[in-house]
Structure formats: structure tokens, C-alpha cells
Design a protein around this motif. Structure first.
Motif, PDB file in Angstrom:
ATOM      1  N   GLU A 112      -2.401   0.211 -10.701  1.00  0.00           N
ATOM      2  CA  GLU A 112      -3.654  -0.383 -11.162  1.00  0.00           C
ATOM      3  C   GLU A 112      -4.378  -1.097 -10.020  1.00  0.00           C
ATOM      4  N   SER A 113      -5.633  -1.389 -10.278  1.00  0.00           N
ATOM      5  CA  SER A 113      -6.431  -2.138  -9.326  1.00  0.00           C
ATOM      6  C   SER A 113      -5.769  -3.500  -9.078  1.00  0.00           C
ATOM      7  N   GLY A 114      -5.646  -3.883  -7.816  1.00  0.00           N
ATOM      8  CA  GLY A 114      -5.033  -5.161  -7.476  1.00  0.00           C
ATOM      9  C   GLY A 114      -3.558  -5.065  -7.114  1.00  0.00           C
TER      10      GLY A 114
ATOM     11  N   GLY B 296      -2.287  -3.616  -4.478  1.00  0.00           N
ATOM     12  CA  GLY B 296      -2.037  -3.656  -3.036  1.00  0.00           C
ATOM     13  C   GLY B 296      -2.253  -2.327  -2.324  1.00  0.00           C
TER      14      GLY B 296
ATOM     15  N   ALA C  36      -1.639 -12.146  -8.298  1.00  0.00           N
ATOM     16  CA  ALA C  36      -0.751 -11.997  -7.144  1.00  0.00           C
ATOM     17  C   ALA C  36      -0.446 -13.354  -6.515  1.00  0.00           C
TER      18      ALA C  36
HETATM   19  N1  LIG Z   1      -9.176  -9.933   2.303  1.00  0.00           N
HETATM   20  C1  LIG Z   1      -8.566 -10.420   1.223  1.00  0.00           C
HETATM   21  N2  LIG Z   1      -8.531 -11.751   0.974  1.00  0.00           N
HETATM   22  C2  LIG Z   1      -7.901 -12.259  -0.104  1.00  0.00           C
HETATM   23  N3  LIG Z   1      -7.245 -11.498  -1.016  1.00  0.00           N
HETATM   24  C3  LIG Z   1      -7.245 -10.171  -0.827  1.00  0.00           C
HETATM   25  C4  LIG Z   1      -7.893  -9.555   0.284  1.00  0.00           C
HETATM   26  N4  LIG Z   1      -7.703  -8.213   0.206  1.00  0.00           N
HETATM   27  C5  LIG Z   1      -6.983  -8.012  -0.904  1.00  0.00           C
HETATM   28  N5  LIG Z   1      -6.705  -9.172  -1.518  1.00  0.00           N
HETATM   29  C6  LIG Z   1      -5.900  -9.349  -2.744  1.00  0.00           C
HETATM   30  O1  LIG Z   1      -4.681  -8.637  -2.533  1.00  0.00           O
HETATM   31  C7  LIG Z   1      -4.269  -7.993  -3.726  1.00  0.00           C
HETATM   32  C8  LIG Z   1      -4.196  -6.503  -3.481  1.00  0.00           C
HETATM   33  O2  LIG Z   1      -5.518  -6.025  -3.262  1.00  0.00           O
HETATM   34  P1  LIG Z   1      -5.827  -4.527  -2.875  1.00  0.00           P
HETATM   35  O3  LIG Z   1      -4.972  -4.132  -1.728  1.00  0.00           O
HETATM   36  O4  LIG Z   1      -7.295  -4.404  -2.696  1.00  0.00           O
HETATM   37  O5  LIG Z   1      -5.355  -3.742  -4.185  1.00  0.00           O
HETATM   38  P2  LIG Z   1      -5.823  -2.347  -4.794  1.00  0.00           P
HETATM   39  O6  LIG Z   1      -6.412  -1.527  -3.686  1.00  0.00           O
HETATM   40  O7  LIG Z   1      -4.577  -1.752  -5.371  1.00  0.00           O
HETATM   41  O8  LIG Z   1      -6.824  -2.653  -5.850  1.00  0.00           O
HETATM   42  C9  LIG Z   1      -5.287  -8.381  -4.790  1.00  0.00           C
HETATM   43  O9  LIG Z   1      -4.782  -9.493  -5.496  1.00  0.00           O
HETATM   44  C10 LIG Z   1      -6.507  -8.749  -3.988  1.00  0.00           C
HETATM   45  O10 LIG Z   1      -7.313  -9.663  -4.681  1.00  0.00           O
END
Ligand SMILES: Nc1ncnc2c1ncn2[C@@H]1O[C@H](COP(=O)(O)OP(=O)(O)O)[C@@H](O)[C@H]1O
Ligand code: SF4
Ligand SMILES: [Mg+2]
Length: 324
Positions: free
Chosen positions: A49-51, A53, A278
Motif C-alpha cells: 500500500e501507499s506509505g 516505503g 510509520a
Molecule cells: N522526504 C520525506 N520526509 C519525511 N517522510 C518521508 C519522506 N519520504 C517518505 N516519507 C515517509 O516514509 C514512508 C514511506 O514513504 P514512501 O517511500 O513514499 O512509500 P510508498 O512509495 O510505498 O508510498 C511514509 O510514511 C512517508 O510519509
């Protein structure tokens, strides 16, 4: 497949400092001891799911983001220890395709210049440049007479073709695509996926494809890794993972796909509640608050990743009991 993976991750850990609503700072765990391997010629899917990582993992694998712990290895060598020349080779050989190609294209640059930029950097002489540009554009289904146009003159699907063309111009070995079709209309998605598959065979690429759409991954991937809240919970050959999943989270993701019937998946709405933050990963099995099979052990003890043979592994205390 060759023995040494082309690209691998060993125990990747990544946190982000974030400020919460009351202005206090918290530490969010985006990746927690993630390991994976991408072999030459393979297409590896990353789902969740979204979020969960996925994008963080993709960026770290492409060398665009540094992990806090663990390492990425390119042909067995740690990225962090590559010399200047080796690093330049890695950057060229590992290209990334983004969900929104618009953000990765310079809006003031004509698309012919954008696509041929990597060719120029690679030192392709001017007389050959135009020919190579036409070859790449044709391969992704773009007419060569659009070279003088700007990115905002194209549709989303065409922009993604431009993004793929630009990546291919660098003569990569590895393509890392982060949700390459999720911003596109369904009808266009299939076209772009087919182009990527064609490119994979025409240009001998290895691919890592991130998507929250498991059906797309089943269609194009050799192996799939399922991530949940920053950790790998299951991985295995794509067909086996669908036919015989070994983790309740995978089961819930598969059950959510309309009209798909597979062997050991209960039907119905299995994924209750939203993904927890997270900022506070649940104790024991991180999936336990949403798992309908959870027992007391699950709340206290982190399940180990267990090998179930044939490259299939899962992190669930009850995997054998639930799935045989
Ligand atoms: N630059 C950032 N600063 C703060 N939190 C981040 C950043 N990038 C991602 N996150 C957090 O890290 C977690 C994983 O994000 P992400 O890798 O984008 O997941 P996905 O691509 O599976 O949706 C989420 O909780 C997101 O909010
Ligand atoms: S370890 Fe327990 S809570 Fe976690 S997925 Fe397995 S059964 Fe569910
Ligand atoms: Mg993402």
C-alpha cells in the motif's frame, strides 16, 4: 540467471525526522532491514500500500537517496565504496522512471534535447546523434518530428514515453520504475507496460518495478516482493505468490482484487483499518493490528523471514499453519 546479483540491498534502514502537529519532532521509519536481489535479465516487482516505503527503497536502490544503515551493492560492490569513475558508470547504467515524468523533464527544454542529453554526455558524435535519437524515439512509439516540442505539449502517456526514451538513451542495464503507469488512464497503462516489456527484451534490461497494483506486477514480473510498513513481509516467484501466498497481508491484497480467484485466498474485505503511522510501528508483527489471524505471540514477537523453498519466503508466525 547469473550468480552475483546485478543490484542488491542488504539490511537497508531509512528514517526521516518529521515534525508532528504539536511541533515536536518524531522519527519515522520508512525502511527497516530491507534486503533484496535483482539478477540480470530479471523483472522484480515491489508491491504494498501507499506509505509502505516503496519509493524510498527505489530511490536508495538508484543511488538517489542515502540509507541510514545497510548497503546497496552494484555487481557485488557497495555503492558507498565505488570510486568516481565506477559511480559515474553506475549512475548511467541505473536509470529511474518516475510516476510523473513531467517533474523529471526540464519544462524549458525541447524534448529532442532532453532525450539526447544522455547521448551527448556519453560522447555520441553529432552525426550519429540524430540517428540514435530517432531509433530510441521510434522504439517507444514517438514520432521523430516532435523533437522541437516542449513537455507541456504532450499527454501523460506521451510524457511517460519521453521519460522512458530519456532513460534508454543512457544505455542502461537496470531500469527502476516507480509507479510508472499509475497516473495514466487505464487504456494508456497497457500501452506503456507493453513498451517497457518490449524495451526489456530489445535492450536486455533488468527491471525493478514499484507498483501498488499487484495485477500489473503479476503480468510483468518474474518475482514480487511485498512490503508492509517499511519491511519485506513476503517475496517469491510471481505466479507462486499469487497461487500460494504465505502471508496474511499478501492474502488481503490479493483478496482485494476484483474477480480474481486463487487457491488459498479467502474472499471478501480482509484489510481492515488504515495503514498505521510509520512514526510508531506496532510491536511484534507489524501487521498484527490489522491481521484477522493474529494470536498473542504476534503482538510480542517479531516474525523471522522464513524460507519456504523455491525462492519463496514470508515473515509470519502462522504461515505453515495457515497456508500449509
Ligand atoms: N522526504 C520525506 N520526509 C519525511 N517522510 C518521508 C519522506 N519520504 C517518505 N516519507 C515517509 O516514509 C514512508 C514511506 O514513504 P514512501 O517511500 O513514499 O512509500 P510508498 O512509495 O510505498 O508510498 C511514509 O510514511 C512517508 O510519509
Ligand atoms: S505473524 Fe501473526 S499478525 Fe503477523 S501476519 Fe502472521 S498471523 Fe498475522
Ligand atoms: Mg511511492
Amino acid at each position: 540467471m547469473s550468480e552475483t546479483p546485478l543490484l542488491s540491498a542488504v539490511n537497508l534502514h531509512k528514517t526521516f525526522k518529521v515534525s508532528s502537529h504539536n511541533n515536536s519532532t518524531g522519527v519515522l521509519t520508512a525502511l527497516d532491514r530491507v534486503s533484496l536481489q535483482l539478477f540480470a535479465g530479471e523483472t522484480l516487482g515491489i508491491a504494498g500500500e501507499s506509505g509502505c516505503g516503496k519509493s524510498t527503497l527505489a530511490k536508495i536502490m538508484a543511488g538517489l537517496l542515502k540509507p541510514d544503515g545497510g548497503s546497496v551493492l552494484y555487481k557485488g560492490k557497495q555503492l558507498a565504496q565505488l570510486g568516481q569513475n565506477e559511480r559515474t558508470v553506475f549512475r548511467r547504467k541505473t536509470q529511474m522512471i518516475f510516476q510523473d515524468p513531467f517533474s523529471s523533464l526540464n519544462p524549458r527544454m525541447r524534448i529532442g534535447d532532453s532525450i539526447s542529453e544522455p547521448l551527448k554526455i556519453a560522447g555520441i558524435p553529432a552525426p550519429m546523434l540524430r540517428k540514435e535519437l530517432t531509433r530510441i524515439m521510434t522504439a517507444v512509439g514517438l514520432q521523430s518530428d516532435v523533437v522541437d516540442r516542449f513537455p507541456d505539449e504532450f499527454s501523460g502517456g506521451q510524457r511517460q514515453r519521453i521519460g522512458i526514451a530519456r532513460a534508454l538513451a543512457a544505455s542502461p542495464e537496470i531500469l527502476i520504475a516507480d509507479e510508472p503507469v499509475s497516473s495514466l488512464d487505464i487504456s494508456i497503462q497497457a500501452q506503456i507496460i507493453n513498451i517497457m516489456l518490449q524495451m526489456k527484451s530489445d535492450f536486455s534490461l533488468s527491471m525493478m518495478i514499484v507498483s501498488h497494483n499487484l495485477l500489473i506486477l503479476r503480468h510483468i514480473c518474474d518475482r514480487i516482493i511485498i512490503m508492509y510498513l517499511g519491511a519485506v513481509v513476503e517475496s517469491g516467484p510471481a505466479s507462486e505468490l499469487f497461487q500460494h501466498c504465505r502471508h496474511p497481508y499478501t492474502e488481503a491484497l490479493i483478496a482485494a482484487i476484483p474477480g480474481l480467484h486463487t487457491a488459498n485466498v479467502s474472499r471478501g474485505e480482509l484489510l481492515r483499518d488504515d495503514l498505521p503511522s510509520a512514526l510508531s510501528i506496532p510491536s511484534g508483527c507489524r501487521f498484527h493490528p490489522r491481521c484477522r489471524y493474529a494470536v498473542d505471540l504476534c503482538r510480542h514477537e517479531v516474525p523471522k523471514i522464513t524460507d519456504h523453498g523455491n525462492g519463496h519466503s514470508a515473515a509470519c508466525h502462522l504461515s505453515n499453519k495457515l497456508y500449509g
